[in-house]
Design a protein around this motif. Structure first.
Motif, PDB file in Angstrom:
ATOM      1  N   ILE A  87       0.495  -1.346  -0.022  1.00  0.00           N
ATOM      2  CA  ILE A  87       0.029  -0.153  -0.177  1.00  0.00           C
ATOM      3  C   ILE A  87       1.082   1.156   0.312  1.00  0.00           C
ATOM      4  N   LYS A  88       2.101   1.197  -0.561  1.00  0.00           N
ATOM      5  CA  LYS A  88       3.367   2.199  -0.496  1.00  0.00           C
ATOM      6  C   LYS A  88       3.234   2.515   0.706  1.00  0.00           C
ATOM      7  N   GLN A  89       3.331   2.025   2.006  1.00  0.00           N
ATOM      8  CA  GLN A  89       3.694   3.181   2.839  1.00  0.00           C
ATOM      9  C   GLN A  89       4.914   2.153   3.499  1.00  0.00           C
ATOM     10  N   CYS A  90       5.849   1.380   2.516  1.00  0.00           N
ATOM     11  CA  CYS A  90       7.494   1.119   2.614  1.00  0.00           C
ATOM     12  C   CYS A  90       8.180   1.246   2.256  1.00  0.00           C
ATOM     13  N   ASN A  91       9.740   2.034   2.262  1.00  0.00           N
ATOM     14  CA  ASN A  91       9.960   2.285   1.279  1.00  0.00           C
ATOM     15  C   ASN A  91      10.662   0.815   0.028  1.00  0.00           C
ATOM     16  N   GLY A  92      10.416  -0.210   1.585  1.00  0.00           N
ATOM     17  CA  GLY A  92      11.378  -1.544   0.683  1.00  0.00           C
ATOM     18  C   GLY A  92      11.732  -2.237   0.846  1.00  0.00           C
ATOM     19  N   ALA A  93      12.647  -2.255   2.655  1.00  0.00           N
ATOM     20  CA  ALA A  93      13.400  -2.236   3.065  1.00  0.00           C
ATOM     21  C   ALA A  93      12.933  -4.455   3.316  1.00  0.00           C
ATOM     22  N   CYS A  94      11.833  -4.355   3.365  1.00  0.00           N
ATOM     23  CA  CYS A  94      12.209  -5.471   3.461  1.00  0.00           C
ATOM     24  C   CYS A  94      12.114  -6.707   2.420  1.00  0.00           C
ATOM     25  N   LEU A 118      14.766  -5.434   0.183  1.00  0.00           N
ATOM     26  CA  LEU A 118      16.375  -4.763  -0.108  1.00  0.00           C
ATOM     27  C   LEU A 118      16.228  -3.459  -1.205  1.00  0.00           C
ATOM     28  N   ASP A 119      14.952  -2.701  -1.164  1.00  0.00           N
ATOM     29  CA  ASP A 119      14.710  -1.912  -1.990  1.00  0.00           C
ATOM     30  C   ASP A 119      15.492  -0.727  -1.606  1.00  0.00           C
ATOM     31  N   GLU A 120      15.350  -0.662  -0.541  1.00  0.00           N
ATOM     32  CA  GLU A 120      16.000   0.613   0.107  1.00  0.00           C
ATOM     33  C   GLU A 120      16.996   0.856   1.216  1.00  0.00           C
ATOM     34  N   SER A 121      17.979   0.949   0.779  1.00  0.00           N
ATOM     35  CA  SER A 121      19.787   1.515   1.252  1.00  0.00           C
ATOM     36  C   SER A 121      19.371   0.903   2.695  1.00  0.00           C
ATOM     37  N   PRO A 122      19.876  -0.043   4.364  1.00  0.00           N
ATOM     38  CA  PRO A 122      20.094   0.535   5.400  1.00  0.00           C
ATOM     39  C   PRO A 122      20.872   2.112   5.615  1.00  0.00           C
ATOM     40  N   GLU A 123      21.177   2.410   4.958  1.00  0.00           N
ATOM     41  CA  GLU A 123      21.916   3.726   6.088  1.00  0.00           C
ATOM     42  C   GLU A 123      20.066   4.795   5.819  1.00  0.00           C
ATOM     43  N   GLU A 124      19.523   4.592   4.821  1.00  0.00           N
ATOM     44  CA  GLU A 124      18.428   5.425   4.566  1.00  0.00           C
ATOM     45  C   GLU A 124      17.479   4.714   5.366  1.00  0.00           C
ATOM     46  N   TYR A 125      17.215   3.452   5.491  1.00  0.00           N
ATOM     47  CA  TYR A 125      16.161   3.088   6.823  1.00  0.00           C
ATOM     48  C   TYR A 125      16.092   3.729   7.993  1.00  0.00           C
ATOM     49  N   ASN A 126      17.626   3.309   8.383  1.00  0.00           N
ATOM     50  CA  ASN A 126      18.738   2.699   9.829  1.00  0.00           C
ATOM     51  C   ASN A 126      17.765   4.571  10.519  1.00  0.00           C
ATOM     52  N   GLU A 127      18.170   5.758   9.309  1.00  0.00           N
ATOM     53  CA  GLU A 127      18.115   7.514   9.824  1.00  0.00           C
ATOM     54  C   GLU A 127      16.656   7.567  10.220  1.00  0.00           C
ATOM     55  N   ARG A 128      15.742   6.749  10.011  1.00  0.00           N
ATOM     56  CA  ARG A 128      14.025   6.581  10.016  1.00  0.00           C
ATOM     57  C   ARG A 128      14.111   5.869  11.175  1.00  0.00           C
ATOM     58  N   VAL A 129      14.813   4.751  11.629  1.00  0.00           N
ATOM     59  CA  VAL A 129      14.406   4.081  12.982  1.00  0.00           C
ATOM     60  C   VAL A 129      14.989   4.876  13.505  1.00  0.00           C
ATOM     61  N   GLN A 130      16.267   5.365  13.538  1.00  0.00           N
ATOM     62  CA  GLN A 130      17.022   5.841  14.695  1.00  0.00           C
ATOM     63  C   GLN A 130      16.336   6.964  15.258  1.00  0.00           C
ATOM     64  N   GLU A 131      15.309   8.433  14.404  1.00  0.00           N
ATOM     65  CA  GLU A 131      14.625   9.259  15.047  1.00  0.00           C
ATOM     66  C   GLU A 131      13.836   8.587  15.514  1.00  0.00           C
ATOM     67  N   LEU A 132      13.077   7.400  15.586  1.00  0.00           N
ATOM     68  CA  LEU A 132      11.867   6.733  16.498  1.00  0.00           C
ATOM     69  C   LEU A 132      12.620   6.540  17.710  1.00  0.00           C
ATOM     70  N   ILE A 133      13.877   6.280  17.819  1.00  0.00           N
ATOM     71  CA  ILE A 133      14.593   6.055  19.002  1.00  0.00           C
ATOM     72  C   ILE A 133      14.568   7.157  19.862  1.00  0.00           C
ATOM     73  N   LEU A 134      15.288   8.053  19.366  1.00  0.00           N
ATOM     74  CA  LEU A 134      15.845   9.495  19.679  1.00  0.00           C
ATOM     75  C   LEU A 134      14.409   9.839  20.473  1.00  0.00           C
ATOM     76  N   LYS A 135      13.353   9.771  19.664  1.00  0.00           N
ATOM     77  CA  LYS A 135      11.860   9.866  20.468  1.00  0.00           C
ATOM     78  C   LYS A 135      11.315   9.535  21.185  1.00  0.00           C
ATOM     79  N   ASN A 136      11.888   8.020  21.988  1.00  0.00           N
ATOM     80  CA  ASN A 136      11.403   7.771  22.425  1.00  0.00           C
ATOM     81  C   ASN A 136      12.145   6.900  23.824  1.00  0.00           C
ATOM     82  N   SER A 137      13.626   7.277  23.774  1.00  0.00           N
ATOM     83  CA  SER A 137      14.608   7.059  24.688  1.00  0.00           C
ATOM     84  C   SER A 137      15.758   8.202  24.838  1.00  0.00           C
TER      85      SER A 137
END
Length: 457
Positions: A347-354, A356-375
């Motif tokens: 449904i085009k709400q994931c950029n394709g990390a599952c 390997l369409d999206e690079s780990p660097e791009e994906y991890n940047e958003r994960v780190q944003e989530l972590i920073l906000k909640n830790s």
């Protein structure tokens, strides 16, 4: 003392009826001491079938007093009395509804002569008032009029008292009177309690704190303690001699103070609250492709977590919300166990990390944003919330990821100068309960002001 009453109404749906007539007899168990009988203007039309039944019509009530004009007399004649009625749940409900409309909380202990008759005069063909009193030889005139029915109920109740060889009615009444006397003490304590957010302390006679609680409305919460009928509440009601409180303004400050002070004082009736209220945590790990994966698991103090949750259902709910907000892969968040691409990719709400369409660097940047906000890991920050009055705000200080304490300030320079800030902060313990309270509160209150503090040189 008993207030034996009968009420006639307009009919209609629940909470839409109005009183058309009321009769009250004050009865001491032997004789009538006082009485009050009146028609009442219900300020609404009477249903035709009710008018036919009672003989009371709209014209009769045109000049009758309205309920607010007789309310004071009703309160006076029923004060310190047990309300008695045939099917008391109906009459008492109607009376309370009318007082609610006036903004008055009308409460009385009540007895029902239907229930008492079923117990003390079993095997009757009918327990309707007319048929029951007729079968017992009790005279009844003006059936379906308040005065006639109330008088018949007086005579029925007198008979029930004589039949009550176990004296359950008297015992119940004395118990209610004893509670009422006790309530005088509790009412005095309630009068002093504020309608405000804060922490309250219930003391016994020697001054020792037996219970600590927090509430957004201290008076309302104390009222619940003093009126609840569970085992713990009854014990508190018996032991309490005074209540002290501290207004915090902020619910977060109240939660943190409650947590801190229960652990320090260990009040006898806070045993259940000493236990942790959360058992799920959010963890991270990096997979073989270099993507940061997030997963929910049992809270383990030996493992480093990002944040904690009260239960698994709450954790799953936040994970789904975060997957949408940060465009994260459901597969890498443990929400999709299939193969191939995850559902969000469809449904085009994931950029394709599952896949390997999206690079780990791009994906991890958003994960780190989530972590920073909640830790709060390694962060210096100040959470600013409501104060105790309009000119004040509260502050919760966190340094290097550790909760330092809470305070209140009125001037901006007090929080812009770290040394002044530390001086106005009341130190508190950094523990997993405090960390969970802060993280959970921040998640649920999006409008909180959170200021990152500059790192010390």
């Amino acid at each position: 003392m008993y207030a034996i009453l009968d009420i006639e109404t307009t009919g209609g749906k629940y909470n839409e009826e109005g009183i058309t007539e009321i009769a009250i007899y004050k009865f001491d168990g032997h004789e009538v001491l006082d009485q009050f009988i009146t028609l009442v203007n219900p300020e609404r039309p009477i249903q035709p079938f009710v008018a036919n039944l009672t003989g009371i019509n709209n014209e009769m009530l045109r000049n009758a007093p309205k309920f607010f004009e007789v309310a004071k007399r009703i309160v006076e004649i029923t004060t310190d009395c047990v309300v008695v009625a045939h099917n008391s749940s109906f009459d008492y409900r109607i009376l309370r509804t009318e007082f609610d409309r006036l903004g008055f909380d009308y409460e009385r202990h009540s007895l029902c002569t239907v229930e008492l008759s079923k117990k003390l005069i079993p095997d009757q063909e009918s327990y309707s008032l007319g048929k029951l009193v007729r079968s017992l030889g009790i005279p009844l005139s003006d059936r379906h009029r308040a005065n006639g029915d109330a008088l018949a109920t007086v005579k029925l109740f007198k008979l029930l008292l004589s039949k009550d060889v176990e004296k359950d009615i008297i015992t119940d009444t004395v118990r209610a009177d004893t509670r009422r006397q006790m309530d005088d003490k509790l009412l005095r304590l309630l009068e002093k309690a504020p309608i405000a957010t804060g922490v309250y302390y219930i003391h016994r006679e020697d001054g020792k704190i037996i219970y600590i609680g927090k509430s957004k409305n201290i008076k309302k919460r104390l009222n619940q303690h003093f009126t609840n009928d569970n085992k713990k509440s009854r014990r508190i009601q018996t032991e309490v001699t005074s209540v002290s409180y501290e207004i915090t303004g902020s619910e977060l400050v109240a939660l943190l103070k409650e947590n801190e002070e229960i652990k320090r004082n260990r009040p006898k009736y806070n045993r259940a609250l000493r236990k942790s209220k959360f058992d799920q945590a959010l963890y991270q790990f990096v997979d073989n492709n270099g993507y940061i994966n997030l997963k929910i698991g049992k809270n383990d103090n030996r493992k480093k977590n990002i944040t904690t949750f009260s239960n698994r259902q709450q954790a799953k709910s936040y994970m789904h919300k975060w997957a949408e907000t940060f465009r994260l892969c459901q597969r890498l968040m443990g929400l999709d166990s299939g193969t191939g691409n995850c559902f969000n990719y469809s449904i085009k709400q994931c950029n394709g990390a599952c896949i390997l369409d999206e690079s780990p660097e791009e994906y991890n940047e958003r994960v780190q944003e989530l972590i920073l906000k909640n830790s709060f890991e390694n962060q210096d920050m100040l959470i600013v919330d409501r104060g105790r009055n309009i000119d004040e705000q509260s502050a919760i200080l966190i340094e290097e990821g550790k909760f330092i304490g809470v305070g209140h300030f009125t001037l901006n320079h007090q929080i812009n100068n770290i040394e002044i800030l530390r001086s106005i902060i009341t130190p508190m313990s950094h523990n997993r309960d405090a960390k969970h309270i802060i993280q959970s509160y921040v998640r649920q209150n999006k409008k909180l002001k959170i200021t990152k503090l500059p790192k010390n040189d």
